[in-house]
Design an enzyme around this catalytic site. Structure first.
Site, PDB file in Angstrom:
ATOM      1  CG  ASP A 115      -8.017  -0.116  10.836  1.00 30.49           C
ATOM      2  OD1 ASP A 115      -8.851   0.779  10.685  1.00 30.49           O
ATOM      3  OD2 ASP A 115      -8.321  -1.298  11.041  1.00 30.49           O
ATOM      4  N   GLY A 136       0.777  -1.238   0.000  1.00 30.68           N
ATOM      5  CA  GLY A 136       0.000   0.000   0.000  1.00 30.68           C
ATOM      6  C   GLY A 136       0.809   1.288   0.000  1.00 30.68           C
ATOM      7  CD  GLU A 165       1.653   0.838   7.027  1.00 29.70           C
ATOM      8  OE1 GLU A 165       1.265   0.995   5.850  1.00 29.70           O
ATOM      9  OE2 GLU A 165       1.429  -0.198   7.672  1.00 29.70           O
ATOM     10  CG  ASP A 166      -1.281   1.655   3.345  1.00 34.92           C
ATOM     11  OD1 ASP A 166      -0.991   1.420   4.535  1.00 34.92           O
ATOM     12  OD2 ASP A 166      -1.749   0.777   2.593  1.00 34.92           O
ATOM     13  NE  ARG A 188      -2.182  -3.108  -4.068  1.00 33.66           N
ATOM     14  CZ  ARG A 188      -2.220  -3.320  -2.760  1.00 33.66           C
ATOM     15  NH1 ARG A 188      -2.153  -2.305  -1.925  1.00 33.66           N
ATOM     16  NH2 ARG A 188      -2.308  -4.530  -2.273  1.00 33.66           N
ATOM     17  CE  LYS A 203     -10.218   2.988   7.703  1.00 37.27           C
ATOM     18  NZ  LYS A 203     -10.565   1.566   7.396  1.00 37.27           N
ATOM     19  CG  ASP A 258      -5.548  -3.897  -1.631  1.00 40.25           C
ATOM     20  OD1 ASP A 258      -5.098  -3.444  -0.563  1.00 40.25           O
ATOM     21  OD2 ASP A 258      -5.877  -5.085  -1.785  1.00 40.25           O
ATOM     22  CG  PHE A 305     -12.171  -1.077   3.184  1.00 40.52           C
ATOM     23  CD1 PHE A 305     -11.321  -1.684   4.103  1.00 40.52           C
ATOM     24  CD2 PHE A 305     -11.878  -1.183   1.839  1.00 40.52           C
ATOM     25  CE1 PHE A 305     -10.205  -2.382   3.687  1.00 40.52           C
ATOM     26  CE2 PHE A 305     -10.760  -1.881   1.406  1.00 40.52           C
ATOM     27  CZ  PHE A 305      -9.930  -2.482   2.331  1.00 40.52           C
ATOM     28  CB  VAL A 306     -10.368   4.616   2.255  1.00 36.30           C
ATOM     29  CG1 VAL A 306     -11.390   5.392   3.060  1.00 36.30           C
ATOM     30  CG2 VAL A 306      -9.126   4.343   3.094  1.00 36.30           C
TER      31      VAL A 306
HETATM   32  P1  XMP Z   1      -3.813  -2.019  11.733  1.00 29.97           P
HETATM   33  O1  XMP Z   1      -5.227  -2.286  12.177  1.00 29.97           O
HETATM   34  O2  XMP Z   1      -2.891  -3.040  12.304  1.00 29.97           O
HETATM   35  O3  XMP Z   1      -3.853  -2.300  10.189  1.00 29.97           O
HETATM   36  O4  XMP Z   1      -3.417  -0.606  12.014  1.00 29.97           O
HETATM   37  C1  XMP Z   1      -3.310  -1.480   9.261  1.00 29.97           C
HETATM   38  C2  XMP Z   1      -3.395  -2.157   7.921  1.00 29.97           C
HETATM   39  O5  XMP Z   1      -4.755  -2.528   7.629  1.00 29.97           O
HETATM   40  C3  XMP Z   1      -5.072  -2.266   6.290  1.00 29.97           C
HETATM   41  N1  XMP Z   1      -6.202  -1.326   6.234  1.00 29.97           N
HETATM   42  C4  XMP Z   1      -6.788  -0.880   5.115  1.00 29.97           C
HETATM   43  N2  XMP Z   1      -6.512  -1.124   3.823  1.00 29.97           N
HETATM   44  N3  XMP Z   1      -8.312   0.293   3.196  1.00 29.97           N
HETATM   45  C5  XMP Z   1      -7.291  -0.525   2.864  1.00 29.97           C
HETATM   46  O6  XMP Z   1      -7.051  -0.719   1.686  1.00 29.97           O
HETATM   47  C6  XMP Z   1      -8.648   0.581   4.468  1.00 29.97           C
HETATM   48  O7  XMP Z   1      -9.583   1.338   4.727  1.00 29.97           O
HETATM   49  C7  XMP Z   1      -7.829  -0.034   5.478  1.00 29.97           C
HETATM   50  N4  XMP Z   1      -7.859   0.013   6.836  1.00 29.97           N
HETATM   51  C8  XMP Z   1      -6.858  -0.777   7.256  1.00 29.97           C
HETATM   52  C9  XMP Z   1      -3.834  -1.685   5.675  1.00 29.97           C
HETATM   53  O8  XMP Z   1      -3.153  -2.720   4.978  1.00 29.97           O
HETATM   54  C10 XMP Z   1      -2.994  -1.220   6.823  1.00 29.97           C
HETATM   55  O9  XMP Z   1      -1.609  -1.311   6.551  1.00 29.97           O
HETATM   56 MG    MG Z   2      -0.713  -1.839   4.500  1.00 27.72          MG
END
Ligand code: XMP
Ligand code: MG
Length: 180
Positions: free
Chosen positions: A102, A43, A98-99, A164, A130, A158, A151-152
């Site tokens: 969460d 990502g 990081e992208d 992507r 988030k 992706d 979910f984005v």
């Molecule tokens: P945590 O919960 O460990 O997870 O912070 C982070 C990873 O979860 C994925 N993630 C998303 N990927 N759209 C995505 O495409 C979303 O809205 C989303 N929310 C979480 C992502 O891989 C991130 O690195």
């Molecule tokens: Mg990721």
């Protein structure tokens, strides 16, 4: 592809502006240093590409690929390293790119692994966060945008491997998920 999009949360022009600002801050903060940007596959590839071109410093890049253990989309926080760094980071100034953050569990696990390798410094740059989902506290030095608990996709993010390459950060139509 845009036909699958319900809403644009962050348009491309705003992302570009923010990434430029982050790059300028990083350039100031690390003046005189040699920086190692560590991207988390897959990502972060898009933000990495734009961010590095807005950093006016000697800088290198490296990537890690990780996979989260546990069920479906919910993060367990225990990650497996699928591809480790090529570089030895001891004594290096490391900025993890990081992208999206969460729950924060994945990144906090990753940081523990990187910290054990004794970098000179270790900071986080995340395009999105988030905050309502956070389960562990993380000190994110450079943050692009806070987004709601939806979910984005797009700009590197992706759904089932696709979207992507969308230039904006988007929310998909319900029907896209209904089919899976
Ligand atoms: P945590 O919960 O460990 O997870 O912070 C982070 C990873 O979860 C994925 N993630 C998303 N990927 N759209 C995505 O495409 C979303 O809205 C989303 N929310 C979480 C992502 O891989 C991130 O690195
Ligand atoms: Mg990721």
């Amino acid at each position: 592809m845009m036909g699958d999009v319900a809403e644009i949360l962050v348009p491309s022009a705003e992302i570009q502006e923010k990434v430029r600002e982050m790059g300028e801050r990083i350039t100031r903060d690390y003046a005189g240093e040699r920086l190692l940007l560590v991207g988390v596959l897959r990502g972060a590839v898009v933000v990495m590409g734009d961010l590095m071109r807005n950093i006016d410093l000697p800088c290198e890049i490296d990537f890690m690929d990780i996979s989260s253990y546990g069920s479906g989309t919910s993060s367990s926080g225990v990650v497996r390293i699928l591809k480790d760094l090529e570089e030895d980071i001891s004594g290096r100034h490391v900025l993890v790119v990081e992208d999206i953050i969460d729950t924060g569990l994945t990144l906090s696990y990753l940081l523990r692994s990187l910290r054990a390798r004794k970098p000179a410094s270790l900071e986080i740059c995340a395009l999105l966060s988030k905050p309502s989902r956070r389960r562990v506290e993380l000190d994110v030095k450079y943050l692009g945008f806070e987004v709601p608990d939806e979910f984005v996709v797009g700009y590197g993010l992706d759904y089932a491997g696709a979207y992507r390459n969308l230039p904006d950060i988007c929310v998909l139509k319900e029907e896209i998920f209904a089919g899976s």
